[in-house]
Structures are given as C-alpha cells and as structure tokens.
Design a protein around this motif. Structure first.
Motif, PDB file in Angstrom:
ATOM      1  N   GLN A  98       0.849   0.030   8.239  1.00 15.24           N
ATOM      2  CA  GLN A  98       0.488   0.470   9.593  1.00 15.24           C
ATOM      3  C   GLN A  98      -0.804  -0.171  10.083  1.00 15.24           C
ATOM      4  OE1 GLN A  98       0.370   4.735   9.105  1.00 15.24           O
ATOM      5  NE2 GLN A  98       2.588   4.889   8.768  1.00 15.24           N
ATOM      6  N   GLY A  99      -1.391  -1.022   9.235  1.00 14.38           N
ATOM      7  CA  GLY A  99      -2.596  -1.734   9.649  1.00 14.38           C
ATOM      8  C   GLY A  99      -3.878  -0.950   9.509  1.00 14.38           C
ATOM      9  N   SER A 100      -3.875   0.049   8.629  1.00 16.34           N
ATOM     10  CA  SER A 100      -5.093   0.841   8.420  1.00 16.34           C
ATOM     11  C   SER A 100      -6.239  -0.072   8.000  1.00 16.34           C
ATOM     12  CB  SER A 100      -4.850   1.892   7.333  1.00 16.34           C
ATOM     13  OG  SER A 100      -6.022   2.619   7.058  1.00 16.34           O
ATOM     14  N   PRO A 101      -7.420   0.045   8.624  1.00 11.61           N
ATOM     15  CA  PRO A 101      -8.532  -0.847   8.291  1.00 11.61           C
ATOM     16  C   PRO A 101      -9.039  -0.608   6.872  1.00 11.61           C
ATOM     17  CG  PRO A 101      -9.273   0.905   9.752  1.00 11.61           C
ATOM     18  CD  PRO A 101      -7.782   1.011   9.683  1.00 11.61           C
ATOM     19  N   ALA A 102      -8.833  -1.557   6.004  1.00 10.48           N
ATOM     20  CA  ALA A 102      -9.265  -1.461   4.611  1.00 10.48           C
ATOM     21  C   ALA A 102      -9.437  -2.868   4.066  1.00 10.48           C
ATOM     22  CB  ALA A 102      -8.259  -0.670   3.786  1.00 10.48           C
ATOM     23  N   ASP A 103     -10.059  -2.953   2.896  1.00  3.89           N
ATOM     24  CA  ASP A 103     -10.378  -4.270   2.329  1.00  3.89           C
ATOM     25  C   ASP A 103      -9.648  -4.570   1.024  1.00  3.89           C
ATOM     26  OD1 ASP A 103     -12.617  -5.010   4.240  1.00  3.89           O
ATOM     27  OD2 ASP A 103     -13.336  -3.085   3.491  1.00  3.89           O
ATOM     28  N   ALA A 104      -9.334  -3.533   0.250  1.00  2.00           N
ATOM     29  CA  ALA A 104      -8.669  -3.751  -1.037  1.00  2.00           C
ATOM     30  C   ALA A 104      -7.746  -2.579  -1.344  1.00  2.00           C
ATOM     31  CB  ALA A 104      -9.694  -3.925  -2.150  1.00  2.00           C
ATOM     32  N   LEU A 105      -6.822  -2.816  -2.257  1.00  2.00           N
ATOM     33  CA  LEU A 105      -5.814  -1.813  -2.611  1.00  2.00           C
ATOM     34  C   LEU A 105      -5.616  -1.805  -4.125  1.00  2.00           C
ATOM     35  CD1 LEU A 105      -3.346   0.089  -1.870  1.00  2.00           C
ATOM     36  CD2 LEU A 105      -1.979  -2.016  -1.768  1.00  2.00           C
ATOM     37  N   VAL A 106      -5.543  -0.605  -4.708  1.00  4.10           N
ATOM     38  CA  VAL A 106      -5.220  -0.464  -6.129  1.00  4.10           C
ATOM     39  C   VAL A 106      -4.133   0.599  -6.240  1.00  4.10           C
ATOM     40  CG1 VAL A 106      -6.096  -0.104  -8.451  1.00  4.10           C
ATOM     41  CG2 VAL A 106      -7.647  -0.917  -6.663  1.00  4.10           C
ATOM     42  N   THR A 107      -2.966   0.230  -6.722  1.00  2.00           N
ATOM     43  CA  THR A 107      -1.844   1.155  -6.845  1.00  2.00           C
ATOM     44  C   THR A 107      -1.618   1.514  -8.314  1.00  2.00           C
ATOM     45  OG1 THR A 107      -0.218  -0.640  -7.007  1.00  2.00           O
ATOM     46  CG2 THR A 107      -0.724   0.202  -4.803  1.00  2.00           C
ATOM     47  N   ALA A 108      -0.774   2.510  -8.542  1.00  2.00           N
ATOM     48  CA  ALA A 108      -0.492   2.960  -9.904  1.00  2.00           C
ATOM     49  C   ALA A 108       0.790   2.344 -10.453  1.00  2.00           C
ATOM     50  CB  ALA A 108      -0.399   4.482  -9.943  1.00  2.00           C
ATOM     51  N   ASP A 109       1.296   1.343  -9.781  1.00  2.00           N
ATOM     52  CA  ASP A 109       2.469   0.631 -10.284  1.00  2.00           C
ATOM     53  C   ASP A 109       2.557  -0.735  -9.618  1.00  2.00           C
ATOM     54  OD1 ASP A 109       3.143   1.478  -7.722  1.00  2.00           O
ATOM     55  OD2 ASP A 109       5.261   1.720  -8.207  1.00  2.00           O
ATOM     56  N   THR A 110       3.242  -1.653 -10.284  1.00  2.00           N
ATOM     57  CA  THR A 110       3.391  -2.994  -9.737  1.00  2.00           C
ATOM     58  C   THR A 110       4.476  -3.045  -8.657  1.00  2.00           C
ATOM     59  OG1 THR A 110       4.884  -3.537 -11.569  1.00  2.00           O
ATOM     60  CG2 THR A 110       2.576  -4.143 -11.830  1.00  2.00           C
ATOM     61  N   LYS A 111       5.442  -2.130  -8.727  1.00  2.00           N
ATOM     62  CA  LYS A 111       6.529  -2.139  -7.750  1.00  2.00           C
ATOM     63  C   LYS A 111       5.997  -1.944  -6.334  1.00  2.00           C
ATOM     64  CE  LYS A 111      10.975  -0.019  -6.591  1.00  2.00           C
ATOM     65  NZ  LYS A 111      12.014   0.966  -6.998  1.00  2.00           N
ATOM     66  N   THR A 112       5.099  -0.971  -6.162  1.00  7.43           N
ATOM     67  CA  THR A 112       4.530  -0.724  -4.842  1.00  7.43           C
ATOM     68  C   THR A 112       3.742  -1.932  -4.355  1.00  7.43           C
ATOM     69  OG1 THR A 112       4.402   1.660  -5.247  1.00  7.43           O
ATOM     70  CG2 THR A 112       3.006   0.768  -3.501  1.00  7.43           C
ATOM     71  N   MET A 113       2.927  -2.502  -5.247  1.00  8.03           N
ATOM     72  CA  MET A 113       2.131  -3.674  -4.875  1.00  8.03           C
ATOM     73  C   MET A 113       3.030  -4.858  -4.521  1.00  8.03           C
ATOM     74  SD  MET A 113      -1.033  -4.698  -4.438  1.00  8.03           S
ATOM     75  CE  MET A 113      -2.191  -3.749  -5.427  1.00  8.03           C
ATOM     76  N   ASP A 114       4.093  -5.067  -5.303  1.00  9.58           N
ATOM     77  CA  ASP A 114       5.014  -6.181  -5.037  1.00  9.58           C
ATOM     78  C   ASP A 114       5.664  -6.055  -3.664  1.00  9.58           C
ATOM     79  OD1 ASP A 114       4.468  -7.309  -7.475  1.00  9.58           O
ATOM     80  OD2 ASP A 114       6.288  -6.558  -8.462  1.00  9.58           O
ATOM     81  N   GLY A 115       5.832  -4.818  -3.191  1.00  7.93           N
ATOM     82  CA  GLY A 115       6.440  -4.609  -1.882  1.00  7.93           C
ATOM     83  C   GLY A 115       5.494  -4.893  -0.732  1.00  7.93           C
ATOM     84  N   LEU A 116       4.243  -5.242  -1.053  1.00  2.67           N
ATOM     85  CA  LEU A 116       3.237  -5.493  -0.013  1.00  2.67           C
ATOM     86  C   LEU A 116       2.729  -6.936  -0.050  1.00  2.67           C
ATOM     87  CD1 LEU A 116       1.187  -2.202  -0.493  1.00  2.67           C
ATOM     88  CD2 LEU A 116       2.672  -2.741   1.451  1.00  2.67           C
ATOM     89  N   LYS A 117       3.539  -7.843  -0.573  1.00  7.53           N
ATOM     90  CA  LYS A 117       3.096  -9.228  -0.712  1.00  7.53           C
ATOM     91  C   LYS A 117       2.723  -9.871   0.616  1.00  7.53           C
ATOM     92  CE  LYS A 117       5.262 -10.371  -5.116  1.00  7.53           C
ATOM     93  NZ  LYS A 117       6.248 -11.205  -5.840  1.00  7.53           N
ATOM     94  N   ALA A 118       3.323  -9.407   1.703  1.00  7.91           N
ATOM     95  CA  ALA A 118       3.001  -9.969   3.016  1.00  7.91           C
ATOM     96  C   ALA A 118       1.629  -9.519   3.500  1.00  7.91           C
ATOM     97  CB  ALA A 118       4.068  -9.562   4.035  1.00  7.91           C
ATOM     98  N   ASP A 119       1.113  -8.461   2.885  1.00 17.47           N
ATOM     99  CA  ASP A 119      -0.152  -7.883   3.344  1.00 17.47           C
ATOM    100  C   ASP A 119      -1.309  -8.054   2.361  1.00 17.47           C
ATOM    101  OD1 ASP A 119       0.936  -6.346   5.785  1.00 17.47           O
ATOM    102  OD2 ASP A 119       2.223  -5.659   4.157  1.00 17.47           O
TER     103      ASP A 119
END
Length: 271
Positions: A98-119
């Motif tokens: 949704q474009g929330s203003p942020a600088d970095a992301l840390v998830t608890a699984d690789t699946k979620t992160m892999d789904g955000l490769k465009a971002d």
C-alpha cells in the motif's frame, strides 16, 4: 664562417635552455598525476552512511530483541533514529504494497519476503527460530508432545494460516498427521501467547523466543527437531525508502557480530 658557427651554437644553446623548464614542468605534472592516482586508489571506497530517521517494519516475534538492537544501533550511529513498527508478517506485506512510508522490512519467513520482490532489494536471512508448545501455568493437562494437542478437552489456539507462525504450525501438525481444532486463530504470535498467558487457552504453538519471555506465566514444551519447523527471518531495504544509504547500513549491521550476539542472547539461532 666563424660567425655562422657562432650563431648556430648560440641558437642551439638557446633551444636547450628553453627545453629544460618545459621538460621539468612536464615531469612535475606526471608526478602529480601519479600521486593523484595513488591517493585515489588508497581512498576509502565510501563514507559512513548519513544519519537519518529510519522506519523499520518488523515481525511481531522480533519486538523485544529489536528494541534492544535498535538502542545499540543508535548508540554506535549517533544522529540516527530507528523506529520500529511491529505486526504479523502478512500485515507488514500489506503495508508495503500500500506504499506505507518505511525504509526496511524484516519478516518471519522467506515466503512473505519473496512475494515482495517488486518492492524490496535483495534480502539476507539474519536469524532463525523454532516452535514450542506454550501451555497454561503449571501445565494442568500435562501436555508433553504435539499429539496431546489433539485431545478435544484441551483448548488450543493457533495463529491464522496466512501468518508465518500459523503456517509453520499447520505444517508440523499435518506432517505428524495430528488433527487440531483451534478455539481461535490469531493475527500474530504475540496474540497466541497472550491467550495462553491469560488462561483463555490451554496451549498454543509459538516461537521459542516469544515463549521464553513469558517467565512463569506459561510452561514451554519443546518439540523434537525432526517434528519441528525452522523459521527464517530475512531482512531487506525497501525500494521506496527515502533513506536508501542509511537503510542499507542498518540491514547490513544486522549481520554483524554485535547484532548477532543480541539476537542469539535472545534465543534466536544463527542464520
């Protein structure tokens, strides 16, 4: 004849006199160029990342350890402020999309992160975790293994399957062919643990690091490695970040010995 020779000698001497300063000047320029090249070659590759106000989206299970890590980072990087926003990984992914203003992301699984490769930019796993069974105080039902959760008398709470810890829970229960009917499905691991702490559930599947923070409010029942799941925590900078250099510096720091000690002291495993 002598006059001609004298004139030629004088001309030659004049030419030689003119060439000396020219060649000397050229020699100095060459030395300056060499010195410049040498200085350039030995110069630092890049300066320290500039101070910035960073916003980091992080999985709920990192709440306690990242507060400690953030304070340590700010101390060693004067002028930088790190603000964390904690939630279930699926909620964080929605915020990023949704474009929330942020600088970095840390998830608890690789699946979620892999789904955000465009971002996101390239991700690095910074830690790992495992699941345990958290039971009510004094473990009144004497729960000792995953199979005990199938008892209909035991109120079990799990995280929703779209949440990483919920997905891991579903995975290990199905692998052991254990059917559990949860009394509720929660949006993140902290909510699952809270239900058990408050006595609203008799047991729940949570991360080992979260359950360890509950003290005597719950009893932890370990799950054997061959029945367990390993949760990986990838970290990445967001392409939308307005503090790209500072965000990259923070994500890189999470893999340093200083940060790894903080994570491992909190019970997380090496990446």
């Amino acid at each position: 004849m002598h006059a001609i020779l004298n004139r030629r000698a004088a001309a030659a001497a004049l030419t030689a006199a003119l060439l000396v300063p020219l060649s000397a000047c050229g020699g100095n320029d060459d030395k300056k160029a060499d010195a410049g090249s040498s200085a350039s070659a030995s110069a630092p590759a890049s300066p320290e990342a500039k101070a910035a106000n960073l916003t980091v989206l992080a999985a709920s299970s990192l709440t306690d350890v990242f507060k400690t890590a953030g304070a340590a980072y700010e101390k060693s990087h004067p002028g930088t402020k790190v603000t964390f926003s904690f939630a279930g990984s699926q909620e964080l992914a929605a915020q990023v999309k949704q474009g929330s203003p942020a600088d970095a992301l840390v998830t608890a699984d690789t699946k979620t992160m892999d789904g955000l490769k465009a971002d996101t930019n390239d991700a690095t796993v910074i830690a790992k975790n495992r699941l345990v069974i958290a039971t009510g105080k004094d473990n009144p039902f004497k729960i000792a293994a995953l199979k005990d959760l199938a008892d209909s008398k035991i109120k079990v709470v799990l995280a929703a399957p779209e949440v990483p810890v919920g997905r891991y829970s579903k995975q290990i229960l199905e692998a052991q062919k254990i059917e559990v009917k949860p009394v509720s499905q929660e949006p993140n691991v902290r909510a699952v643990l809270s239900k058990v702490e408050l006595g609203e559930a008799d047991a729940g599947l949570v991360y080992k690091t979260d359950s360890a923070k509950s003290g005597d409010k719950v009893v932890n029942v370990d799950i054997p490695d061959d029945q367990n799941a390993v949760a990986s925590y990838p970290a990445a900078t967001l392409k939308q970040s307005k503090n790209a250099e500072a965000a990259a510096a923070f994500v890189a720091w999470l893999s340093t010995p200083e940060a790894q000690k903080i994570l491992q002291d909190a019970g997380f495993q090496k990446p």
